[in-house]
Each structure stands twice: as C-alpha cells, then as structure tokens.
Scaffold this motif. Structure first.
Motif, PDB file in Angstrom:
ATOM      1  N   MET A   1       0.858  -1.174   0.000  1.00  0.00           N
ATOM      2  CA  MET A   1       0.000   0.000   0.000  1.00  0.00           C
ATOM      3  C   MET A   1       0.903   1.235   0.000  1.00  0.00           C
ATOM      4  SD  MET A   1      -2.796   0.929   2.970  1.00  0.00           S
ATOM      5  CE  MET A   1      -3.061  -0.802   3.147  1.00  0.00           C
ATOM      6  N   ASN A   2       0.673   2.123  -0.927  1.00  0.00           N
ATOM      7  CA  ASN A   2       1.472   3.343  -1.024  1.00  0.00           C
ATOM      8  C   ASN A   2       0.766   4.496  -0.321  1.00  0.00           C
ATOM      9  OD1 ASN A   2       3.596   2.285  -2.419  1.00  0.00           O
ATOM     10  ND2 ASN A   2       2.817   2.833  -4.435  1.00  0.00           N
ATOM     11  N   LEU A   3       1.298   4.859   0.823  1.00  0.00           N
ATOM     12  CA  LEU A   3       0.791   6.011   1.555  1.00  0.00           C
ATOM     13  C   LEU A   3       1.693   7.196   1.279  1.00  0.00           C
ATOM     14  CD1 LEU A   3       0.106   4.365   5.036  1.00  0.00           C
ATOM     15  CD2 LEU A   3      -1.595   5.053   3.340  1.00  0.00           C
ATOM     16  N   PRO A   4       1.157   8.418   1.336  1.00  0.00           N
ATOM     17  CA  PRO A   4       2.026   9.585   1.241  1.00  0.00           C
ATOM     18  C   PRO A   4       3.130   9.502   2.301  1.00  0.00           C
ATOM     19  CG  PRO A   4      -0.274  10.258   1.072  1.00  0.00           C
ATOM     20  CD  PRO A   4      -0.267   8.796   1.461  1.00  0.00           C
ATOM     21  N   THR A   5       4.307   9.935   1.951  1.00  0.00           N
ATOM     22  CA  THR A   5       5.474   9.830   2.833  1.00  0.00           C
ATOM     23  C   THR A   5       5.212  10.430   4.208  1.00  0.00           C
ATOM     24  OG1 THR A   5       6.929   9.872   0.923  1.00  0.00           O
ATOM     25  CG2 THR A   5       7.928  10.406   3.045  1.00  0.00           C
ATOM     26  N   ILE A   6       4.550  11.574   4.280  1.00  0.00           N
ATOM     27  CA  ILE A   6       4.319  12.228   5.571  1.00  0.00           C
ATOM     28  C   ILE A   6       3.424  11.376   6.467  1.00  0.00           C
ATOM     29  CG2 ILE A   6       2.345  13.659   4.821  1.00  0.00           C
ATOM     30  CD1 ILE A   6       5.171  14.727   7.229  1.00  0.00           C
ATOM     31  N   ILE A   7       2.476  10.666   5.873  1.00  0.00           N
ATOM     32  CA  ILE A   7       1.596   9.806   6.675  1.00  0.00           C
ATOM     33  C   ILE A   7       2.348   8.569   7.147  1.00  0.00           C
ATOM     34  CG2 ILE A   7      -0.462   8.332   6.596  1.00  0.00           C
ATOM     35  CD1 ILE A   7      -1.826  10.577   5.072  1.00  0.00           C
ATOM     36  N   GLN A   8       3.161   7.987   6.295  1.00  0.00           N
ATOM     37  CA  GLN A   8       3.959   6.842   6.716  1.00  0.00           C
ATOM     38  C   GLN A   8       4.924   7.244   7.833  1.00  0.00           C
ATOM     39  OE1 GLN A   8       3.447   3.514   5.517  1.00  0.00           O
ATOM     40  NE2 GLN A   8       4.459   3.335   7.513  1.00  0.00           N
ATOM     41  N   SER A   9       5.512   8.430   7.711  1.00  0.00           N
ATOM     42  CA  SER A   9       6.412   8.937   8.757  1.00  0.00           C
ATOM     43  C   SER A   9       5.663   9.123  10.076  1.00  0.00           C
ATOM     44  CB  SER A   9       7.051  10.256   8.326  1.00  0.00           C
ATOM     45  OG  SER A   9       7.875  10.063   7.207  1.00  0.00           O
ATOM     46  N   TYR A  10       4.455   9.667   9.999  1.00  0.00           N
ATOM     47  CA  TYR A  10       3.613   9.881  11.180  1.00  0.00           C
ATOM     48  C   TYR A  10       3.295   8.547  11.854  1.00  0.00           C
ATOM     49  CZ  TYR A  10      -0.583  11.202  13.860  1.00  0.00           C
ATOM     50  OH  TYR A  10      -1.514  11.401  14.854  1.00  0.00           O
ATOM     51  N   LEU A  11       2.867   7.560  11.076  1.00  0.00           N
ATOM     52  CA  LEU A  11       2.521   6.254  11.634  1.00  0.00           C
ATOM     53  C   LEU A  11       3.737   5.569  12.256  1.00  0.00           C
ATOM     54  CD1 LEU A  11       0.133   4.990   8.823  1.00  0.00           C
ATOM     55  CD2 LEU A  11      -0.530   5.715  11.137  1.00  0.00           C
ATOM     56  N   VAL A  72      -7.524   5.245   1.316  1.00  0.00           N
ATOM     57  CA  VAL A  72      -7.995   5.954   0.128  1.00  0.00           C
ATOM     58  C   VAL A  72      -7.260   7.286   0.122  1.00  0.00           C
ATOM     59  CG1 VAL A  72      -9.959   6.986  -1.062  1.00  0.00           C
ATOM     60  CG2 VAL A  72     -10.263   4.836   0.214  1.00  0.00           C
ATOM     61  N   VAL A  73      -6.525   7.539  -0.950  1.00  0.00           N
ATOM     62  CA  VAL A  73      -5.744   8.771  -1.069  1.00  0.00           C
ATOM     63  C   VAL A  73      -6.280   9.558  -2.245  1.00  0.00           C
ATOM     64  CG1 VAL A  73      -3.439   9.732  -1.410  1.00  0.00           C
ATOM     65  CG2 VAL A  73      -3.720   7.585  -0.141  1.00  0.00           C
ATOM     66  N   ASP A  74      -6.658  10.799  -1.998  1.00  0.00           N
ATOM     67  CA  ASP A  74      -7.143  11.691  -3.045  1.00  0.00           C
ATOM     68  C   ASP A  74      -6.414  13.017  -2.882  1.00  0.00           C
ATOM     69  OD1 ASP A  74      -8.516  12.991  -5.051  1.00  0.00           O
ATOM     70  OD2 ASP A  74     -10.371  13.214  -3.897  1.00  0.00           O
ATOM     71  N   ALA A  79      -7.989   8.865   3.756  1.00  0.00           N
ATOM     72  CA  ALA A  79      -8.838   8.141   4.699  1.00  0.00           C
ATOM     73  C   ALA A  79      -8.194   6.784   4.956  1.00  0.00           C
ATOM     74  CB  ALA A  79     -10.241   7.966   4.134  1.00  0.00           C
ATOM     75  N   LEU A  80      -8.045   6.441   6.235  1.00  0.00           N
ATOM     76  CA  LEU A  80      -7.426   5.185   6.610  1.00  0.00           C
ATOM     77  C   LEU A  80      -8.373   4.374   7.490  1.00  0.00           C
ATOM     78  CD1 LEU A  80      -3.972   6.549   7.877  1.00  0.00           C
ATOM     79  CD2 LEU A  80      -4.504   5.692   5.583  1.00  0.00           C
ATOM     80  N   GLU A  81      -8.454   3.086   7.232  1.00  0.00           N
ATOM     81  CA  GLU A  81      -9.084   2.162   8.162  1.00  0.00           C
ATOM     82  C   GLU A  81      -7.928   1.519   8.915  1.00  0.00           C
ATOM     83  OE1 GLU A  81     -12.043  -1.708   8.282  1.00  0.00           O
ATOM     84  OE2 GLU A  81     -10.952  -1.270   6.441  1.00  0.00           O
ATOM     85  N   VAL A  82      -7.945   1.601  10.241  1.00  0.00           N
ATOM     86  CA  VAL A  82      -6.800   1.137  11.027  1.00  0.00           C
ATOM     87  C   VAL A  82      -7.209   0.138  12.103  1.00  0.00           C
ATOM     88  CG1 VAL A  82      -5.455   3.251  10.656  1.00  0.00           C
ATOM     89  CG2 VAL A  82      -6.909   3.064  12.656  1.00  0.00           C
ATOM     90  N   MET A 109      -7.119  12.371   7.287  1.00  0.00           N
ATOM     91  CA  MET A 109      -6.017  13.325   7.375  1.00  0.00           C
ATOM     92  C   MET A 109      -5.999  14.239   6.166  1.00  0.00           C
ATOM     93  SD  MET A 109      -3.057  10.754   8.696  1.00  0.00           S
ATOM     94  CE  MET A 109      -3.188   9.887  10.233  1.00  0.00           C
ATOM     95  N   THR A 110      -5.585  15.473   6.410  1.00  0.00           N
ATOM     96  CA  THR A 110      -5.418  16.447   5.344  1.00  0.00           C
ATOM     97  C   THR A 110      -3.965  16.900   5.343  1.00  0.00           C
ATOM     98  OG1 THR A 110      -7.694  17.220   5.648  1.00  0.00           O
ATOM     99  CG2 THR A 110      -6.206  18.661   4.416  1.00  0.00           C
ATOM    100  N   ILE A 111      -3.352  16.828   4.172  1.00  0.00           N
ATOM    101  CA  ILE A 111      -1.960  17.242   4.003  1.00  0.00           C
ATOM    102  C   ILE A 111      -1.944  18.603   3.318  1.00  0.00           C
ATOM    103  CG2 ILE A 111       0.250  16.680   2.920  1.00  0.00           C
ATOM    104  CD1 ILE A 111      -0.795  13.720   2.835  1.00  0.00           C
ATOM    105  N   ALA A 112      -1.177  19.527   3.872  1.00  0.00           N
ATOM    106  CA  ALA A 112      -1.000  20.848   3.267  1.00  0.00           C
ATOM    107  C   ALA A 112       0.463  21.252   3.423  1.00  0.00           C
ATOM    108  CB  ALA A 112      -1.921  21.878   3.922  1.00  0.00           C
ATOM    109  N   ASP A 113       1.080  21.669   2.340  1.00  0.00           N
ATOM    110  CA  ASP A 113       2.484  22.094   2.356  1.00  0.00           C
ATOM    111  C   ASP A 113       3.401  21.027   2.967  1.00  0.00           C
ATOM    112  OD1 ASP A 113       1.839  24.568   1.170  1.00  0.00           O
ATOM    113  OD2 ASP A 113       1.319  25.394   3.139  1.00  0.00           O
ATOM    114  N   GLY A 114       3.108  19.757   2.667  1.00  0.00           N
ATOM    115  CA  GLY A 114       3.964  18.666   3.101  1.00  0.00           C
ATOM    116  C   GLY A 114       3.825  18.239   4.555  1.00  0.00           C
TER     117      GLY A 114
END
Length: 123
Positions: A1-11, A72-74, A79-82, A109-114
């Motif tokens: 599963m490819n998550l945005p880098t910032i979300i993977q870092s957060y998790l 789900v990444v848009d 949106a993550l089911e965890v 989660m909402t990503i803005a400016d990385g």
C-alpha cells in the motif's frame, strides 16, 4: 500500500512512541480530533498543544501500534481504516493497565504544504 510519505512517517513515529518525530509531521496550525464511543472525545489546535498531548499519550501506554488495513488517497486528503492495539501503562477508564486492547477505527487526514494540517481519529 502506497501512503504519502508524511503519513507513513507519522505512523512510524506513532508506533515507536517518538514524540519529536511525530510532532515534526504536523503543521503549526494542526487541528487534531479524537472522536470515541468508549472515552471522552477531544479536539485541540496548534502544534504546541499537539506536542503536549503526544507526550502525555506516549507515557500512558506501555506499547501501541496502528496498522493500516485500507487507505484511500485523493491528493492531500487521506482516509485510513486502522487496527489499533495497545497496552495501557495505567488504568484509562475501561482500559486496564497491562491488558492489551484492540480497536478498529478510522483516521481522516489532510496534508497541506507537506505536513499534516488536520487529523481526525474515530474509534
């Protein structure tokens, strides 16, 4: 599963209980909400308040882990089911110290400016 880098870092930081790395993932004006059926819901604003909450939460659990089931990444909206598992270090209402707890939840989660600008956890 490819998550945005910032979300993977957060998790990853969350699962390691690395508060500094966790705080590095959020924006200065982050909005964090935790909506729970079992415990009191919570809403905080700002990186400083988030850092304080993250520090407190890290000490409340001997261990904790979020595992993403689906995502789900848009663009900047995710949106993550965890599956969340944790072992409280102290009694936390219905969660007893030393007894592992498992919860299925969702995070939006909402990503803005990385950085993470908004995090809404539902459990």
């Amino acid at each position: 599963m490819n998550l945005p880098t910032i979300i993977q870092s957060y998790l990853d930081a969350y699962n390691r209980k690395d508060v500094s790395a966790l705080v590095d993932c959020v924006s200065e004006a982050v909005l964090f909400e935790n909506v729970s059926n079992a415990c009191k819901s919570l809403k905080i604003e700002g990186r400083e308040a988030f850092a304080e909450l993250a520090s407190q939460a890290a000490t409340m659990f001997a261990s904790r882990k979020q595992t993403v089931r689906t995502a789900v990444v848009d663009g900047g909206k995710v949106a993550l089911e965890v599956d969340w598992t944790g072992t409280p270090a102290v009694d936390l209402g219905p969660m007893k110290a030393g007894v592992e707890v498992s919860i299925r939840g969702a995070s939006f989660m909402t990503i803005a400016d990385g950085k993470l600008a908004r995090i809404v956890d539902l459990s």
